[in-house]
Every structure is written in structure tokens, then in C-alpha cells.
Enzyme design. Structure first.
Site, PDB file in Angstrom:
ATOM      1  N   HIS A  73       0.719  -1.281  -0.057  1.00 28.73           N
ATOM      2  CA  HIS A  73      -0.216   0.061   0.034  1.00 28.73           C
ATOM      3  C   HIS A  73       0.932   1.310   0.370  1.00 28.73           C
ATOM      4  O   HIS A  73       1.744   1.607   0.985  1.00 28.73           O
ATOM      5  CB  HIS A  73      -0.924   0.113   1.318  1.00 28.73           C
TER       6      HIS A  73
ATOM      7  N   ASP B  10       2.782  -7.277   1.861  1.00 23.56           N
ATOM      8  CA  ASP B  10       1.264  -5.861   2.942  1.00 23.56           C
ATOM      9  C   ASP B  10       1.733  -4.744   3.489  1.00 23.56           C
ATOM     10  O   ASP B  10       1.476  -3.935   4.793  1.00 23.56           O
ATOM     11  CB  ASP B  10       0.624  -6.605   3.579  1.00 23.56           C
TER      12      ASP B  10
HETATM   13  O1  DOR Z   1      -4.027  -4.739   7.413  1.00 23.06           O
HETATM   14  C1  DOR Z   1      -4.270  -4.307   6.639  1.00 23.06           C
HETATM   15  N1  DOR Z   1      -4.281  -3.321   6.002  1.00 23.06           N
HETATM   16  N2  DOR Z   1      -5.351  -5.273   5.460  1.00 23.06           N
HETATM   17  C2  DOR Z   1      -5.522  -4.838   4.572  1.00 23.06           C
HETATM   18  O2  DOR Z   1      -5.970  -6.083   3.888  1.00 23.06           O
HETATM   19  C3  DOR Z   1      -5.348  -3.519   3.972  1.00 23.06           C
HETATM   20  C4  DOR Z   1      -4.097  -2.456   4.817  1.00 23.06           C
HETATM   21  C5  DOR Z   1      -4.691  -1.364   4.820  1.00 23.06           C
HETATM   22  O3  DOR Z   1      -4.413  -0.781   2.782  1.00 23.06           O
HETATM   23  O4  DOR Z   1      -3.865  -0.309   5.469  1.00 23.06           O
END
Ligand code: DOR
Length: 435
Positions: free
Chosen positions: A75, A318
Site C-alpha cells: 500500500h 502487505d
Molecule cells: O492490515 C491491513 N492493512 N490489511 C489490509 O487488508 C489492508 C491494509 C491497509 O490498507 O492498511
């Protein structure tokens, strides 16, 4: 206040010769590095060394050269939340963790559900000139789960996969149609498996700690039921299905069964799901809050077994940066996520390789060859290939310090942990990064 970028070097070169160290390529034996030559960003045959412009990089015996790592799940928060991360800082953080290529998730504001945004992101990635940026498009308009995006438009703009990550594609019919489209357009569908009707209201794994603290739980079956549904749909559609951040024993068992039936499915897990358990959430420190939540010891052991027998194909980070305003708040209000690029390699090396779950070679395959296969790319190590190389030193222990974090955010529960094995240098075409 924007945090300072820690010290590193980024050297542009025309010709580079890498000598010393060892070469590790999944599927081949580990050998001494025979010498790698790079000319204008590509691996080339040995050329005359009596040329003055060659940069020579000499490695230690404990340093390994590997095909560049690629992260399938990150992200980068642009557009919409650049106080948490930017493409420039995020892709630099990726390089510091050894990732030459990064796929960014579309759960931005607005979500990446149209071609113009895909083009904007690709452009920002080029400008940043750090890790190469590959874009995942949203699967449904506004990630609302109601109406499919124009897959053709996103494909033309350059996405490499589709996902509503952070949210599941919960509607069975839409998922069915997406899997059919994935075949037609040769684009993987990455699903965040979570039956919202089961997880709704939950704030922590439904287990020991939830009971002790009297908090509403998120059951493991919220994940595994959707894993099973996706596999059933995949068997029918023969699409390209990839399951994101798998965290439970039940999911691993179902995926193992599916693979035995010959159903084509791939999945990933992340370092926090094989290093941390729900026990870490006991003090409700929001740095341990992730989605899906940290699970039981038994789940963690099953995740590692899944990596051992190849049920779990890929390790992704992630990387989920959050500005303090979203994390220094009570657990219930905190956003889920951990920054992941800079610790991923070392956490996996210690937990999986040093503890003898995986050979070094199989571990590296989870960071290089297997994720590339999903997006239809091959390993980059032959003559003529783009030079994407990660170099790590297995003899180097280091302290993960907050002031040395490259990401714009510092939401990691691993801060002040002593880590084993460190990414020391990265080559991305005509750039050499030294950390
Ligand atoms: O821990 C997480 N953060 N899991 C997700 O699926 C989304 C992500 C986020 O965008 O912060």
C-alpha cells in the site's frame, strides 16, 4: 512533520561489474559468483575490462546475489493519504528491503478504478525512479463491490492484476464474472478473503485473547469460507485466482486440498502471519493490529507448514503504512496494518531459513520466482535481461531502528528488534543502491 530520509547511496552507472559473493538462483545450485556484467541496465556478456568507466562492486563471501525481489502486495497510499506514505518514499523503502519491483494495491482515495489513475500512478513511479512500480487496479467501481470496473480500460492503462484489497469481492456472481474476465484478459484476480457478515464488529482474532479481554472476535472461518468459495468458483471458471494474506490453518488445509485436485490457485502470506500470534495483541498495542488479525499459535505453525510443502506460494509484505494519527489511538479505532518492506527479508530468513522450515533457495523463490510467475514474468538473470538484482549479507545482524526507517510511517511492532541477515545493495537497471 516529514521524517528525514536515512542515509543511503544511489549511484547511476553505465557499466558495472559485480565480483565476489555467491549467486543464488531458484532452481539452480548456489555457486560462487562467476562475475556479472551490466551495461546500460542490462545483464551482458563479459566485455573488455580495460575500459575506464566500469564501476566495480566487490562483494564479501557472506554476500549473496539474487534475482531482484518482487512484492505482490503493498500500500503506497497515493492518491489520498500521502501523509502516511508517498510513492517516492514507499518505493525507496521497498528498495531498502531488497524489492526491485512492487505491486501497489488500489485501496486509495479515490480508488484505482479508472485508466487515468493507473496512468498517473505509473508516471509517479517513473518519476520516483526507485523500485519499479506495477499497478493493481480495483475489481469493482469505487471498491464498492457492486459493479465491475472496465477491465479492458484498466488493462489498456497497464494494470497487472485486479483486487479490491482491504475489502473482499464478496458477491459470488461478480467474483464468477471476474474470474472469467481474468482468463480473457490474462490478469490475476487477487482476493482479500473475508466474509464481512462474519467479521463485522470484530476487532481481534476470535480466540484466547478476545475472550480474556472480552472483545468481539473475527473468526478464522470469515477467511476460510471465502477461500473455499473462491476455489469452487475457480474450478468452474478456470480463471487466474490468487488469495491475499492467508492467515489461518483452515485456509491452508483448503488450499492444499484444492491444489491436490489440480485446481489452479495461488496464495501468499506475509511475515507477520508467520512470526506473530494473537498473544502479541494482549496489551492492545495498535502496532499489532492488522487485517486479517494475528491468529493463534496453531495457525502460525500451519502457515509455516504451508510454506514448507508449497501450499503457500508467495511471501508478500502487505506494507501498510499509517500516519501516527491513525495508529496512536485506542485499539478499536486504530487502522489495521504494519509497514513491511524493510523487515520482510530478515524476518523470513530468521523464522523460516535459520529455523529450518525452508532452504535458502526455496525461501528466495517465494520472493522472486513464484510471484513473478503469477504475473506472467520470468526470472531476470540471463544475458539480455534487465538488471534487477538484490544483494544480501547473511552474516550481518542489525538493529531495526526507528530513525533508520525509509518509509514515511513507522508503524512496525518490530522496531528495536535485532534482525539477522540484511539487504546491503540493490541494482535496478542503471542504478546501484547501497544501504
Ligand atoms: O492490515 C491491513 N492493512 N490489511 C489490509 O487488508 C489492508 C491494509 C491497509 O490498507 O492498511
Amino acid at each position: 512533520l516529514v521524517r528525514k530520509v536515512p542515509h543511503y547511496q544511489k549511484i547511476r552507472f553505465q557499466k558495472l561489474f559485480i565480483k565476489g559473493g555467491r549467486l543464488i538462483i531458484p532452481g539452480c545450485k548456489i555457486t560462487l559468483n562467476p562475475g556479472i556484467y551490466i551495461d546500460r541496465g542490462r545483464i551482458v556478456k563479459p566485455f573488455a575490462l580495460n575500459c575506464s568507466q566500469i564501476l566495480i562492486l566487490e562483494l564479501k563471501d557472506s554476500e549473496y546475489l539474487s534475482p531482484g525481489f518482487i512484492d505482490l502486495h503493498a500500500h503506497l497510499r497515493e492518491p489520498g493519504n500521502s501523509e502516511s506514505e508517498t510513492i517516492a518514499r514507499g518505493t525507496l523503502s521497498a528498495v531498502a528491503g531488497g524489492f526491485c519491483e512492487v505491486l501497489c494495491m488500489p485501496n486509495t482515495y479515490p480508488p484505482v478504478d479508472r485508466g487515468s489513475l493507473v496512468r498517473y500512478l505509473i508516471n509517479q513511479g517513473k518519476k520516483a525512479d526507485n523500485a519499479k512500480l506495477l499497478v493493481i487496479g480495483a475489481a469493482t467501481k469505487n471498491r464498492a463491490g457492486k459493479e465491475l470496473v472496465s477491465v479492458e480500460e484498466l488493462r489498456k492503462a497497464g494494470v497487472v492484476a485486479l483486487s479490491d484489497d482491504g475489502l473482499p469481492i464478496g458477491n459470488d456472481k461478480l467474483m464468477y464474472e471476474l474470474l472469467l474476465l481474468s482468463r480473457e484478459f490474462n490478469l490475476p484476480i487477487i482476493n482479500h478473503c473475508e466474509v464481512l457478515a462474519l467479521s463485522k464488529g470484530g476487532v481481534i482474532n476470535d480466540g484466547k485473547i478476545a475472550r480474556k479481554l472480552g472483545l468481539p472476535g473475527i473468526p478464522d472461518i470469515a477467511e476460510s469460507i471465502m477461500v473455499l468459495r473462491d476455489i469452487v468458483l475457480q474450478e468452474r471458471t478456470q480463471g487466474i485466482l490468487h488469495l491475499a494474506h492467508i492467515s489461518t490453518e483452515k485456509s491452508v488445509k483448503i488450499i492444499r486440498w484444492a491444489k491436490k485436485q489440480g485446481i489452479r490457485v495461488s496464495c501468499e502470506t506475509t511475515p507477520h502471519y508467520f512470526t506473530l500470534t494473537e498473544e502479541h495483541c494482549r496489551h492492545l498495542d495498535p502496532y499489532y493490529k492488522v487485517s486479517p488479525p494475528l491468529r493463534s499459535k496453531r495457525d502460525v505453525e500451519a502457515i509455516k507448514e504451508g510454506l514448507v510443502d508449497g501450499t503457500i506460494d508467495i511471501i508478500a509484505t502487505d506494507h501498510a503504512p499509517w500516519h501516527m494519527r491513525y495508529k496512536k489511538v485506542p485499539w478499536i479505532k486504530a487502522r489495521p496494518g504494519i509497514i513491511g518492506f524493510e523487515t520482510a527479508f530478515s524476518l523470513g530468513y530468521e523464522e523460516l531459513v535459520l529455523k529450518k522450515y525452508l532452504s535458502l533457495e526455496n525461501y528466495i523463490a517465494c520472493l522472486t520466482q513464484k510471484p513473478r510467475k503469477l504475473i506472467g514474468r520470468s526470472l531476470l538473470v540471463k544475458e539480455g535481461d534487465l538488471a534487477l538484482i538484490t544483494i544480501f549479507d547473511l552474516a550481518q545482524n542489525w538493529l531495526y531502528r526507528e530513525d533508520r526507517i525509509f518509509s514515511r510511517s513507522v508503524n512496525s511492532p518490530f522496531i528495536n528488534k535485532e534482525l539477522k541477515g540484511k539487504v546491503t545493495k540493490v541494482i535496478i537497471e542503471n542504478k546501484l543502491f547501497i544501504f
